[in-house]
Design a protein around this motif. Structure first.
Motif, PDB file in Angstrom:
ATOM      1  N   TYR A   9       0.845  -1.191   0.000  1.00 12.75           N
ATOM      2  CA  TYR A   9       0.000   0.000   0.000  1.00 12.75           C
ATOM      3  C   TYR A   9       0.884   1.246   0.000  1.00 12.75           C
ATOM      4  O   TYR A   9       1.832   1.349   0.798  1.00 12.75           O
ATOM      5  CB  TYR A   9      -0.899  -0.018   1.233  1.00 12.75           C
ATOM      6  CG  TYR A   9      -1.971   1.029   1.232  1.00 12.75           C
ATOM      7  CD1 TYR A   9      -3.011   0.954   0.319  1.00 12.75           C
ATOM      8  CD2 TYR A   9      -1.948   2.081   2.133  1.00 12.75           C
ATOM      9  CE1 TYR A   9      -4.019   1.918   0.313  1.00 12.75           C
ATOM     10  CE2 TYR A   9      -2.947   3.043   2.137  1.00 12.75           C
ATOM     11  CZ  TYR A   9      -3.971   2.954   1.225  1.00 12.75           C
ATOM     12  OH  TYR A   9      -4.960   3.895   1.219  1.00 12.75           O
ATOM     13  N   TYR A  10       0.520   2.203  -0.837  1.00 15.06           N
ATOM     14  CA  TYR A  10       1.313   3.418  -0.966  1.00 15.06           C
ATOM     15  C   TYR A  10       1.287   4.212   0.347  1.00 15.06           C
ATOM     16  O   TYR A  10       0.214   4.510   0.880  1.00 15.06           O
ATOM     17  CB  TYR A  10       0.754   4.270  -2.108  1.00 15.06           C
ATOM     18  CG  TYR A  10       1.553   5.506  -2.367  1.00 15.06           C
ATOM     19  CD1 TYR A  10       2.772   5.438  -3.019  1.00 15.06           C
ATOM     20  CD2 TYR A  10       1.102   6.748  -1.936  1.00 15.06           C
ATOM     21  CE1 TYR A  10       3.528   6.576  -3.238  1.00 15.06           C
ATOM     22  CE2 TYR A  10       1.851   7.887  -2.157  1.00 15.06           C
ATOM     23  CZ  TYR A  10       3.062   7.788  -2.804  1.00 15.06           C
ATOM     24  OH  TYR A  10       3.806   8.914  -3.009  1.00 15.06           O
ATOM     25  N   GLY A  11       2.471   4.523   0.852  1.00 20.18           N
ATOM     26  CA  GLY A  11       2.549   5.359   2.060  1.00 20.18           C
ATOM     27  C   GLY A  11       2.483   4.589   3.361  1.00 20.18           C
ATOM     28  O   GLY A  11       2.422   5.197   4.428  1.00 20.18           O
ATOM     29  N   ASP A 221      -1.307  10.950   9.698  1.00 21.07           N
ATOM     30  CA  ASP A 221      -0.399  10.562   8.605  1.00 21.07           C
ATOM     31  C   ASP A 221      -1.111  10.835   7.276  1.00 21.07           C
ATOM     32  O   ASP A 221      -1.556   9.923   6.594  1.00 21.07           O
ATOM     33  CB  ASP A 221      -0.049   9.070   8.746  1.00 21.07           C
ATOM     34  CG  ASP A 221       0.955   8.620   7.689  1.00 21.07           C
ATOM     35  OD1 ASP A 221       1.615   9.483   7.086  1.00 21.07           O
ATOM     36  OD2 ASP A 221       1.075   7.397   7.477  1.00 21.07           O
ATOM     37  N   PRO A 222      -1.232  12.117   6.918  1.00 24.10           N
ATOM     38  CA  PRO A 222      -2.027  12.470   5.735  1.00 24.10           C
ATOM     39  C   PRO A 222      -1.312  12.082   4.448  1.00 24.10           C
ATOM     40  O   PRO A 222      -0.122  11.768   4.466  1.00 24.10           O
ATOM     41  CB  PRO A 222      -2.151  13.988   5.842  1.00 24.10           C
ATOM     42  CG  PRO A 222      -0.990  14.420   6.656  1.00 24.10           C
ATOM     43  CD  PRO A 222      -0.619  13.293   7.560  1.00 24.10           C
ATOM     44  N   PRO A 223      -2.027  12.113   3.324  1.00 31.14           N
ATOM     45  CA  PRO A 223      -1.395  11.822   2.041  1.00 31.14           C
ATOM     46  C   PRO A 223      -0.210  12.756   1.806  1.00 31.14           C
ATOM     47  O   PRO A 223      -0.222  13.910   2.242  1.00 31.14           O
ATOM     48  CB  PRO A 223      -2.506  12.108   1.022  1.00 31.14           C
ATOM     49  CG  PRO A 223      -3.766  11.926   1.789  1.00 31.14           C
ATOM     50  CD  PRO A 223      -3.478  12.395   3.178  1.00 31.14           C
ATOM     51  N   ASP A 269     -10.927  15.531  -2.542  1.00 29.06           N
ATOM     52  CA  ASP A 269      -9.531  15.966  -2.547  1.00 29.06           C
ATOM     53  C   ASP A 269      -9.135  16.560  -1.188  1.00 29.06           C
ATOM     54  O   ASP A 269      -8.128  17.245  -1.067  1.00 29.06           O
ATOM     55  CB  ASP A 269      -9.228  16.917  -3.711  1.00 29.06           C
ATOM     56  CG  ASP A 269      -9.877  18.272  -3.536  1.00 29.06           C
ATOM     57  OD1 ASP A 269     -10.650  18.460  -2.563  1.00 29.06           O
ATOM     58  OD2 ASP A 269      -9.607  19.167  -4.360  1.00 29.06           O
ATOM     59  N   GLU A 270      -9.956  16.252  -0.164  1.00 30.79           N
ATOM     60  CA  GLU A 270      -9.586  16.713   1.177  1.00 30.79           C
ATOM     61  C   GLU A 270      -8.185  16.164   1.519  1.00 30.79           C
ATOM     62  O   GLU A 270      -7.953  14.964   1.396  1.00 30.79           O
ATOM     63  CB  GLU A 270     -10.627  16.196   2.186  1.00 30.79           C
ATOM     64  CG  GLU A 270     -10.488  16.842   3.544  1.00 30.79           C
ATOM     65  CD  GLU A 270     -11.399  16.200   4.579  1.00 30.79           C
ATOM     66  OE1 GLU A 270     -12.533  16.665   4.750  1.00 30.79           O
ATOM     67  OE2 GLU A 270     -10.980  15.219   5.213  1.00 30.79           O
ATOM     68  N   PHE A 271      -7.289  17.019   1.913  1.00 33.98           N
ATOM     69  CA  PHE A 271      -5.892  16.687   2.229  1.00 33.98           C
ATOM     70  C   PHE A 271      -5.092  16.205   1.018  1.00 33.98           C
ATOM     71  O   PHE A 271      -4.011  15.661   1.169  1.00 33.98           O
ATOM     72  CB  PHE A 271      -5.786  15.656   3.368  1.00 33.98           C
ATOM     73  CG  PHE A 271      -6.263  16.206   4.670  1.00 33.98           C
ATOM     74  CD1 PHE A 271      -5.423  16.997   5.454  1.00 33.98           C
ATOM     75  CD2 PHE A 271      -7.565  16.001   5.101  1.00 33.98           C
ATOM     76  CE1 PHE A 271      -5.869  17.544   6.647  1.00 33.98           C
ATOM     77  CE2 PHE A 271      -8.017  16.555   6.281  1.00 33.98           C
ATOM     78  CZ  PHE A 271      -7.167  17.325   7.055  1.00 33.98           C
ATOM     79  N   GLU A 272      -5.622  16.422  -0.188  1.00 32.50           N
ATOM     80  CA  GLU A 272      -4.851  16.010  -1.367  1.00 32.50           C
ATOM     81  C   GLU A 272      -4.790  17.117  -2.416  1.00 32.50           C
ATOM     82  O   GLU A 272      -4.485  16.861  -3.571  1.00 32.50           O
ATOM     83  CB  GLU A 272      -5.448  14.748  -1.982  1.00 32.50           C
ATOM     84  CG  GLU A 272      -5.382  13.583  -1.015  1.00 32.50           C
ATOM     85  CD  GLU A 272      -5.136  12.268  -1.693  1.00 32.50           C
ATOM     86  OE1 GLU A 272      -4.057  12.077  -2.264  1.00 32.50           O
ATOM     87  OE2 GLU A 272      -6.049  11.431  -1.648  1.00 32.50           O
TER      88      GLU A 272
HETATM   89  C1  LIG Z   1      -0.109   8.141   4.074  1.00 33.34           C
HETATM   90  S1  LIG Z   1      -1.524   7.099   4.016  1.00 33.34           S
HETATM   91  C2  LIG Z   1      -1.585   6.428   5.657  1.00 33.34           C
HETATM   92  C3  LIG Z   1      -0.754   5.219   5.768  1.00 33.34           C
HETATM   93  C4  LIG Z   1      -0.886   4.491   7.079  1.00 33.34           C
HETATM   94  N1  LIG Z   1      -0.343   5.241   8.199  1.00 33.34           N
HETATM   95  C5  LIG Z   1      -0.210   3.152   6.960  1.00 33.34           C
HETATM   96  O1  LIG Z   1       0.829   2.910   7.629  1.00 33.34           O
HETATM   97  O2  LIG Z   1      -0.690   2.344   6.153  1.00 33.34           O
HETATM   98  C6  LIG Z   1      -2.862   8.216   3.993  1.00 33.34           C
HETATM   99  C7  LIG Z   1      -4.225   7.575   4.116  1.00 33.34           C
HETATM  100  O3  LIG Z   1      -5.186   8.619   4.197  1.00 33.34           O
HETATM  101  C8  LIG Z   1      -6.383   8.208   3.562  1.00 33.34           C
HETATM  102  N2  LIG Z   1      -7.091   9.448   3.233  1.00 33.34           N
HETATM  103  C9  LIG Z   1      -6.932  10.270   2.167  1.00 33.34           C
HETATM  104  N3  LIG Z   1      -7.720  11.349   2.280  1.00 33.34           N
HETATM  105  C10 LIG Z   1      -8.385  11.219   3.456  1.00 33.34           C
HETATM  106  C11 LIG Z   1      -9.342  12.017   4.137  1.00 33.34           C
HETATM  107  N4  LIG Z   1      -9.764  13.179   3.653  1.00 33.34           N
HETATM  108  N5  LIG Z   1      -9.822  11.570   5.306  1.00 33.34           N
HETATM  109  C12 LIG Z   1      -9.424  10.385   5.832  1.00 33.34           C
HETATM  110  N6  LIG Z   1      -8.512   9.577   5.225  1.00 33.34           N
HETATM  111  C13 LIG Z   1      -7.996   9.998   4.061  1.00 33.34           C
HETATM  112  C14 LIG Z   1      -5.924   7.373   2.389  1.00 33.34           C
HETATM  113  O4  LIG Z   1      -6.918   6.446   2.035  1.00 33.34           O
HETATM  114  C15 LIG Z   1      -4.665   6.699   2.951  1.00 33.34           C
HETATM  115  O5  LIG Z   1      -4.982   5.426   3.414  1.00 33.34           O
END
Ligand SMILES: C[S@@+](CC[C@H](N)C(=O)[O-])C[C@H]1O[C@@H](n2cnc3c(N)ncnc32)[C@H](O)[C@@H]1O
Length: 346
Positions: A9-11, A221-223, A269-272
């Motif tokens: 999984y990415y990230g 841990d946001p995107p 696109d919240e946080f993206e």
């Molecule tokens: C950097 S990854 C987190 C990785 C996680 N800590 C792990 O170790 O697998 C960011 C996550 O934020 C989720 N995401 C993206 N936008 C979001 C939002 N607005 N609210 C909640 N989750 C969000 C994504 O689906 C993704 O799984």
């Protein structure tokens, strides 16, 4: 110690979770509960569960939420051999739909794989236990991810698998692994991670800013939005899994203008979005201003580390910062300036 499930999984923070946890211990932070707001594969929440904390997991996507439910909320349920046999077999008496086979030909998987995905996803919905359904869905998602070039659904690129060319990239052997066998391996795999810490843990499925839950410690841990180049959103990477998690309704949400037939469920696109992420982070820090916040960040991103520090200061949070070098980004020479920063705000 129990390890964490290996995912592509990415990230995912799987490879540095022990470093992150050691920092929290080093700071001697007192806490009984955690909220993992951008949960993804749930590495942080799972480590916290192992450490005897009460855990709330959250992610915007239902496919991830199901993973959280399987791994974190579930304390005891496991998939049996009988369940797995049921899941991989076409059942008499079920009136199967073939949405993936009919609508995703030549896009992500071969025809017979599409048909198997249709069958397994509908068999999952006939399992009685919600935890078993979540576990089986996890196994199906992981199977789909590892069989995809770049482990992603952002392009119609099945031809990368099928064309007879010399490749400098990718992992043809993994892409071609038998779908049913791979699914069985993931079913077996997740069983070994099911543990109870004697507490009631839960998984949620909200956009981060709408999540009403709280805990002693908030893990954020946001995107990651890189300061260079195009940002590929989580939705673009994983929309197909979100479609499978909404199998009965996803056909209504297919974007016909995209070659890869992107499914628009939970397309936020919240946080993206590089123009709005600063304000959104500010809102989160305000919302949890009286909690301990652990914030994971990869440098050379948007916002910059300096901009982030300003947001933390503005909200009166005392901030310690730790740089984690020597991990996987360093393996790729073009990424050798990248590293992780962990901010601990109290
Ligand atoms: C950097 S990854 C987190 C990785 C996680 N800590 C792990 O170790 O697998 C960011 C996550 O934020 C989720 N995401 C993206 N936008 C979001 C939002 N607005 N609210 C909640 N989750 C969000 C994504 O689906 C993704 O799984």
């Amino acid at each position: 110690m129990k390890k964490l499930p290996v995912t592509r999984y990415y990230g995912s923070k799987r490879k540095i979770i022990l470093d992150i946890w050691n920092l929290i211990e080093q700071e001697k932070i007192q806490f009984d509960s955690v909220l993992d707001l951008f949960g993804g594969t749930g590495t942080f929440a799972y480590k916290a569960k192992l450490e005897g904390k009460q855990v709330i997991y959250n992610d915007i996507f239902k496919f991830n939420y199901l993973f959280g439910k399987a791994l974190l909320q579930n304390n005891t349920t496991k998939l049996t051999q009988k369940d797995v046999n049921f899941l991989i077999t076409k059942q008499h008496g079920i009136d199967y739909k073939y949405y993936v086979k009919e609508h995703y030909k030549d896009i992500y998987f071969l025809d017979h794989e599409n048909e198997l995905i249709d069958i397994i996803v509908q068999n999952i919905s006939h399992l009685k236990s919600p935890y078993k359904r979540a576990m089986a869905f996890y196994a199906l998602s992981q199977t789909a991810i590892i069989k995809r070039p770049f482990n992603s659904f952002h392009r119609k690129n099945l031809s990368l698998r099928t064309r007879d060319v010399k490749r400098k990239f990718g992992n043809k052997t993994t892409w071609e692994k038998d779908l049913v066998n791979t699914f069985k391996v993931f079913c077996k795999d997740i069983n070994q991670y099911i543990i109870s810490n004697g507490l009631k843990n839960k998984a949620l499925n909200y956009q981060a800013l709408k999540c009403q839950e709280t805990a002693d410690l908030i893990y954020i841990d946001p995107p990651y939005i890189s300061e260079r180049g195009y940002h590929l959103r989580y939705h673009e990477r994983y929309h197909f899994l979100e479609a499978l998690a909404h199998y009965d309704s996803f056909l209504d949400f297919i974007n016909p203008n995209k070659k890869n037939k992107e499914v628009l469920i939970n397309n936020s696109d919240e946080f993206e979005n590089k123009h709005t992420i600063h304000t959104q982070i500010d809102k989160l820090i305000k919302k949890y201003h009286d909690k301990v916040i652990v914030f994971s960040y990869r440098n050379l991103g948007i916002p910059s580390a300096t901009e982030l520090r300003k947001i933390f200061e503005k909200n009166n949070k005392s901030c310690k910062e730790y740089h984690l070098h020597n991990h996987f980004y360093a393996l790729n020479r073009s990424n050798d300036k990248l590293h992780e920063i962990v901010f601990i705000l109290q």
